[in-house]
Design an enzyme around this catalytic site. Structure first.
Site, PDB file in Angstrom:
ATOM      1  N   LYS A 241       0.846  -1.192   0.000  1.00 20.22           N
ATOM      2  CA  LYS A 241       0.000   0.000   0.000  1.00 20.22           C
ATOM      3  C   LYS A 241       0.884   1.244   0.000  1.00 20.22           C
ATOM      4  CE  LYS A 241      -3.800   1.827   2.910  1.00 20.22           C
ATOM      5  NZ  LYS A 241      -4.565   1.539   4.163  1.00 20.22           N
ATOM      6  N   SER A 316      -9.284   1.131   3.605  1.00 19.74           N
ATOM      7  CA  SER A 316      -8.596   1.990   2.656  1.00 19.74           C
ATOM      8  C   SER A 316      -7.534   1.274   1.823  1.00 19.74           C
ATOM      9  CB  SER A 316      -7.924   3.145   3.417  1.00 19.74           C
ATOM     10  OG  SER A 316      -6.974   2.649   4.350  1.00 19.74           O
ATOM     11  N   SER A 340      -9.204  -1.276   7.631  1.00 23.81           N
ATOM     12  CA  SER A 340      -8.672  -1.049   6.286  1.00 23.81           C
ATOM     13  C   SER A 340      -7.857  -2.185   5.699  1.00 23.81           C
ATOM     14  CB  SER A 340      -7.839   0.241   6.270  1.00 23.81           C
ATOM     15  OG  SER A 340      -8.668   1.354   6.466  1.00 23.81           O
TER      16      SER A 340
END
Length: 643
Positions: A241, A316, A340
């Site tokens: 990420k 996320s 997330s």
């Protein structure tokens, strides 16, 4: 100033260490449920008792069938005798498979024996193993059961390599067997990204690709040839990420404002992955600054769900979720402040682990709220997630919370991969976390209720429970609205002269961000201090009541874990909003670990995840339970849109 220790020593991080993990978690490292090793006194009679010996002709036929299934040529000389001894099978297989003779260390194999090299070769390849570490029993006669196991191993050894859904273990085996190199593997993933992320269905999950990735892979191939593999992640491509610092690619949090920001140092977990031989293939899109659960950013745009392109991928860490589901890399890394890691894992039929706060370092991760932030693995299988966790967990002097994990990390989380792990387990079913009032909730509840039945069929006791003080727990807010400004400012300061901006205020003034988040950013920027009674009460009281409530219900009911849907609703339609419910709060509010595992699909074909929550630093138990469930159900399916 470099970003090593700076953020984690400021903005209430010491309060975090004192409150969220200050009460010593207690307990020792949970013991893995390892299969009992066979006695060293095993005799040939004991091995073959009750098992019909296989004929030489049947052995050859079984190997021929394995070759036919794999689509490879077969040639084996006729074996003498009516039955087959293990030493003769080893020689025949070595000749057919053209394996180089390899030294072995079995006490019952004389080094000068003509079959010693064959035994060593088959043992090294994992095709014929000893009955103990020291005994091979070369004169034991193969039974029907032995040949069935051997046929399966041979098939898996000789079958052509298939990239889609390949596990880390599959990839290592393929490289060990010479079916492909790490450089070739990287190119295969790059080709898939080009085909499905950049064009075609255009998942839009990957933000940045490492420009040096092929050279890195080639160097690791050369190292493997000379020195052997460092471990299970040697030469394995990983996506992370884009809020994990990488010193060879920008780290942006999805914001245009940071598009050219390249930190001087890798995040600690990235550093550990690289040291293990993993290849950071690239960076994935995220909900900008990790603010939401739909994964849209000013830099990367909207990421799509590969199971339904008009639906959200979760967030996320939705870029990692969509990418790993689409087989763009072997595994990935996400971060989790509220849900997330787990929500996008649920929406993409993946396994996601939110570790205990303190198990893995947060150093070098752009913070959202350090009281709740963790980084963790996202993978297609529990075993892959366990391998990733082995590498990323551990003490870091720059993250004081990790001091609480010392002495509580097992030698390997893969030791807990027990297919019978649910037998005798007591699983709390948090019924009030499985709402079904709305149609969207019922679609998920139906899947979870079926999963509960599956847990029972796999040997677990499913105990309906009510979590004490749940209403009070749910009234508490996430601390991202409190901590973000101060901790982001610390992060920007840590970038030193290279920082494109020096504060959240400057970023807002620049206009270089997702305008849909403007009001949320301004609200956070208006907060003047964390030195308030309100903030400290949340940190201290919320943590205490959540932790004690969970520990009490687990103790009262003698539970190994608690289960509930990761999200009370499946992936929403893009543009119509996303609701996940509040189940994901229990793990970050308590600091306890959780793992989500695929539980099936709704009638519309949307993935649903079931979450196992456990005690602090009891990731091993959660992995055992999740693995047993995974192996007993095999709910994971690859998206048909990215074949």
């Amino acid at each position: 100033m470099t970003y090593h220790g700076s953020v984690l020593k400021k903005s209430g991080a010491l309060l975090l260490a004192g409150a969220v993990v200050a009460t010593t978690w207690g307990g020792t490292v949970p013991a893995a449920s390892a299969a009992a090793a066979p006695s060293s006194k095993i005799t040939v009679a004991a091995v073959t008792a009750g098992k019909a010996p296989v004929t030489a002709a049947a052995f050859v036929q079984a190997m021929e069938e394995a070759a036919a299934l794999a689509g490879v040529p077969f040639s084996m000389d006729k074996l003498s005798g009516t039955t087959v001894q293990r030493k003769d099978a080893a020689v025949a297989l070595q000749t057919w498979l053209k394996l180089e003779s390899t030294p072995e260390s079995f006490k019952d194999i004389p080094d000068q024996a003509s079959f010693a090299g064959a035994v060593g070769a088959l043992n090294t390849a994992g095709l014929m193993k000893g009955y103990t570490d020291s005994l091979f029993l070369p004169n034991a006669v193969l039974t029907q059961n032995d040949v069935a196991i051997l046929k399966d191993r041979i098939y898996n050894y000789i079958k052509p390599f298939v990239l889609e859904e390949a596990t880390i273990t599959d990839l290592q085996a393929a490289m060990t067997q010479g079916k492909l190199t790490s450089k070739e593997l990287v190119q295969k993933y790059l080709d898939r990204i080009e085909k499905y992320d950049d064009q075609g269905v255009s998942i839009n999950a990957v933000l940045t690709l490492n420009p040096d990735v092929l050279q890195i892979a080639e160097a690791l191939d050369q190292e493997r040839t000379v020195q052997g593999a460092r471990g299970p992640l040697h030469g394995i491509p990983i996506l992370v990420k884009d809020n994990f610092d990488t010193n060879d690619m920008p780290t942006t949090a999805g914001c245009i404002c940071l598009k050219n920001s390249v930190p001087a140092h890798d995040a600690e977990q990235v550093k550990k992955l690289k040291a293990a031989g993993a290849i950071i293939l690239g960076k994935t899109n995220l909900h900008e600054f990790a603010f939401g659960i739909t994964t849209s950013s000013s830099l990367g745009g909207q990421t799509l769900n590969p199971y339904a392109l008009d639906h959200y991928p979760g967030g996320s860490s939705g870029g990692t979720g969509a990418a790993i589901a689409s087989n763009f890399a072997a595994a990935g890394m996400g971060t989790d402040t509220g849900g997330s890691i787990r929500i996008p894992s649920s929406f993409n039929s993946l396994v996601g682990i939110r570790p205990t706060i303190g198990l893995s370092s947060r150093e070098g991760i752009i913070p959202l709220a350090l009281t709740q932030d963790v980084g963790g693995p996202m993978a297609r299988t529990v075993s892959d997630a366990a391998i990733m966790l082995d590498t990323t967990a551990g003490y870091d002097k720059n993250d004081v919370a990790t001091a609480y994990a010392v002495g509580k990390i097992p030698s390997s989380y893969t030791d807990f991969l027990d297919v019978n792990g649910l037998k005798g387990a007591r699983i709390g079913v948090a019924t009030e976390l499985i709402p079904s009032t709305k149609a969207e909730e019922k679609a998920v509840a139906d899947v979870i209720n079926n999963a509960v039945a599956e847990l029972k069929s796999l040997g677990a006791a499913a105990v309906p429970i009510s979590i004490p003080n749940l209403a009070e727990i749910n009234k508490y807010p996430s601390l991202s609205g409190y901590e973000f400004k101060f901790q982001l400012n610390d992060y920007l300061e840590s970038l030193g002269d290279k920082a494109p901006y020096h504060s959240l205020s400057e970023i807002i003034a620049s206009g270089q961000f997702d305008k849909s988040q403007e009001q949320s950013m301004k609200t956070r920027d208006a907060r003047e201090t964390l030195e308030t009674a309100e903030y400290k009460d949340i940190v201290l009281k919320r943590t205490k009541v959540t932790r004690e409530s969970l520990l009490k219900v687990m103790a009262d009911n003698h539970l190994d874990a608690i289960i509930y849907p990761t999200s009370t609703q499946a992936a929403g339609v893009i543009g119509e909003g996303q609701n996940s419910g509040g189940n994901n709060r229990l793990s970050p509010f308590s600091g306890f670990p959780a793992i989500t595992v695929p539980a099936g699909f709704t009638a519309e074909g949307l993935p649903v995840g079931m979450e196992f929550l456990g005690r602090a630093f009891d990731e091993g138990t959660l992995i055992k339970l999740a693995y047993s469930y995974e192996q007993g159900t095999h709910h994971r399916q690859a998206p048909k849109l990215t074949p």
